[in-house]
Design an enzyme around this catalytic site. Structure first.
Site, PDB file in Angstrom:
ATOM      1  N   GLU A 146     -21.966 -13.047  20.201  1.00  0.00           N
ATOM      2  CA  GLU A 146     -21.362 -12.031  19.327  1.00  0.00           C
ATOM      3  C   GLU A 146     -22.422 -11.308  18.493  1.00  0.00           C
ATOM      4  OE1 GLU A 146     -18.890 -13.587  16.139  1.00  0.00           O
ATOM      5  OE2 GLU A 146     -17.626 -11.794  16.202  1.00  0.00           O
ATOM      6  N   ARG A 211     -11.554  -6.169   7.243  1.00  0.00           N
ATOM      7  CA  ARG A 211     -11.147  -7.528   7.616  1.00  0.00           C
ATOM      8  C   ARG A 211      -9.658  -7.755   7.360  1.00  0.00           C
ATOM      9  NH1 ARG A 211     -14.251 -10.323  11.175  1.00  0.00           N
ATOM     10  NH2 ARG A 211     -16.287 -10.904  10.413  1.00  0.00           N
ATOM     11  N   GLU A 240      -9.104 -11.850  14.092  1.00  0.00           N
ATOM     12  CA  GLU A 240      -9.976 -12.705  13.285  1.00  0.00           C
ATOM     13  C   GLU A 240     -10.066 -12.160  11.861  1.00  0.00           C
ATOM     14  OE1 GLU A 240     -14.229 -14.721  13.806  1.00  0.00           O
ATOM     15  OE2 GLU A 240     -14.356 -12.570  13.463  1.00  0.00           O
TER      16      GLU A 240
END
Ligand code: LER
Ligand code: MN
Length: 278
Positions: A146, A211, A240
């Site tokens: 990632e 987020r 996520e």
């Protein structure tokens, strides 16, 4: 496509005490969960596998390196400990029934030495993954590397570099985890960058630019989904984000405020948006 949710929304250390979350996660339309694996000795692989089989769900594994380990360290001893650790993590992921283990598996999140990546660090990463190829094959798992944004790593920030690294490693079980949150920070055109991952695209983290809940911010979801369709991507879309006030984990992800009504809303509202967009 399969829909997953990272259990970081609830806890940094998912285990049997959290299994009562599974019916609710399933009822909200998820095919599986993503479970954190930091130290294999703390990871309840057999229990997780059993609980998921009972309820008819799957899992992927998300792994970050503990602070003392690094695949790119100048110290050969640290590198060989890291290779051994990652091998144990790959085995533990397979024991939990996961086919994918994903994360920034090169240096600990937040390790920023205040300079650019060196050629030696790059070579150490490629060598480390090449050594681990046989463990991946033997356990039938794929590792997804990632890229993270510049505030979390200096080693791998862009899709272009992730493609280069995977090309150099050259193993069928090594690919890319592409995260909308990081790409939104680092790529000029995230959807176009996603398209360049080609055969290396093995896993996708879906998260809004803050987020928060997918669909509530300015990530180019239309572009991302158009690219995934063109690529005929049929892997996981895993939401996520992180609990808002769960100590070290919230701090590691720089979560300093509530990003939605509750952390759980990010998953249970976000999946409606993702399913409608897919
Ligand atoms: C970290 O920012 C991240 O995106 C995760 O997938 C790994 O911890
Ligand atoms: Mn991610």
């Amino acid at each position: 496509m399969k829909f997953g949710v990272n259990t970081f929304l609830w806890t940094g250390n998912f285990g049997p005490e959290h299994f009562d979350l599974l019916p609710k996660i399933k009822a909200n339309g998820f095919d599986g969960i993503e479970v954190a694996l930091i130290r294999p000795t703390d990871f309840k692989a057999a229990e997780i596998r059993k609980a998921l089989a009972q309820i008819g769900m799957e899992c992927t594994v998300c792994s970050v390196l503990p602070g003392e380990l690094s695949l790119i360290s100048p110290d050969a001893g640290v590198r060989s400990k890291t290779v051994a650790h990652m091998g144990e993590c790959f085995k533990a992921a397979a024991e939990a029934g996961a086919k994918l283990i994903a994360g920034p598996l090169y240096s600990p999140v937040g390790y920023l030495p205040g300079r650019r990546r060196t050629a030696d660090e790059w070579k150490n990463a490629a060598d480390g993954y090449q050594q681990l190829g046989p463990v991946l094959t033997a356990n039938g798992v794929t590792v997804c590397i990632e890229p993270l944004n510049r505030f979390e790593t200096y080693f791998l920030n862009t899709t272009e570099d992730a493609v280069k690294l995977c090309t150099e490693i050259g193993h069928a079980n090594v690919g890319i985890l592409w995260d909308t949150f990081h790409a939104n920070i680092e790529e000029k055109d995230p959807a176009a960058a996603l398209g360049t991952t080609g055969r290396f695209l093995k896993h996708v983290h879906t998260c809004e630019n803050d987020r928060g809940t997918p669909g509530s911010g300015h990530v180019d979801w239309k572009g991302v989904f158009a690219t995934l369709r063109t690529m005929k991507y049929d892997g996981w879309l895993t939401i996520e984000s992180f609990g808002f006030a769960i100590g070290e984990l919230s701090a590691a992800a720089s979560i300093w405020r509530d990003l939605a009504r509750t952390p759980e809303d990010i998953a249970f509202e976000g999946i409606k948006f993702l399913k409608a967009s897919a």
